[in-house]
Write a protein that holds these residues in place. Structure first.
Motif, short mmCIF file in Angstrom:
data_model
loop_
_atom_site.label_atom_id
_atom_site.label_comp_id
_atom_site.label_asym_id
_atom_site.label_seq_id
_atom_site.Cartn_x
_atom_site.Cartn_y
_atom_site.Cartn_z
N ALA A 171 34.42 49.27 44.23
CA ALA A 171 35.86 49.42 44.05
C ALA A 171 36.37 48.54 42.92
O ALA A 171 37.18 48.97 42.10
N LEU A 172 35.89 47.31 42.86
CA LEU A 172 36.29 46.39 41.79
C LEU A 172 35.87 46.94 40.42
O LEU A 172 36.64 46.92 39.46
N PHE A 173 34.65 47.45 40.36
CA PHE A 173 34.16 48.01 39.10
C PHE A 173 34.99 49.20 38.65
O PHE A 173 35.38 49.31 37.49
N ILE A 174 35.28 50.11 39.58
CA ILE A 174 36.03 51.33 39.24
C ILE A 174 37.46 50.99 38.81
O ILE A 174 37.96 51.51 37.81
N VAL A 181 47.07 43.76 40.62
CA VAL A 181 46.10 44.44 41.48
C VAL A 181 44.90 43.54 41.76
O VAL A 181 44.44 43.43 42.91
N MET A 182 44.39 42.89 40.74
CA MET A 182 43.22 42.02 40.94
C MET A 182 43.56 40.84 41.84
O MET A 182 42.75 40.43 42.67
N ASN A 183 44.75 40.25 41.67
CA ASN A 183 45.14 39.13 42.50
C ASN A 183 45.48 39.54 43.92
O ASN A 183 45.38 38.74 44.84
N THR A 184 45.89 40.79 44.12
CA THR A 184 46.28 41.23 45.46
C THR A 184 45.09 41.70 46.28
O THR A 184 44.92 41.27 47.41
N TRP A 185 44.24 42.55 45.72
CA TRP A 185 43.20 43.18 46.50
C TRP A 185 41.80 42.59 46.29
O TRP A 185 40.92 42.80 47.12
N PHE A 186 41.58 41.90 45.20
CA PHE A 186 40.21 41.44 44.92
C PHE A 186 40.13 39.93 44.76
O PHE A 186 39.50 39.43 43.85
N VAL A 187 40.73 39.21 45.67
CA VAL A 187 40.69 37.74 45.60
C VAL A 187 39.50 37.23 46.34
O VAL A 187 39.07 37.65 47.33
#
Length: 66
Positions: free
Chosen positions: A12-15, A60-66
């Motif tokens: 998911a992070l990659f996509i 988005v990165m700070n919210t879902w991929f911390v």
């Protein structure tokens, strides 16, 4: 030679990262192209879209991929 371990990177992070990079790069390059074509309104809007996309990527990165 050292190898980079990417086993911790989720699909998911990659996509999400790849899609945002495509969006930012496209908007930025088209914005510059439109400015060179003297279509200033379209060029400015596309550059604004690129900046908004960068801000959205950070959120988005700070919210879902911390």
């Amino acid at each position: 030679m050292e190898l980079v371990d990417i086993s911790e990177v989720s699909p998911a992070l990659f996509i999400v990262g790849a899609l945002f990079i495509l969006l930012i790069g496209s908007a930025l390059s088209l914005g510059v192209l439109r400015l060179f074509q003297e279509k200033k309104t379209q060029g400015i809007w596309l550059l604004v879209l690129a900046v908004v996309s960068v801000a959205a990527l950070v959120v988005v990165m700070n919210t879902w991929f911390v």
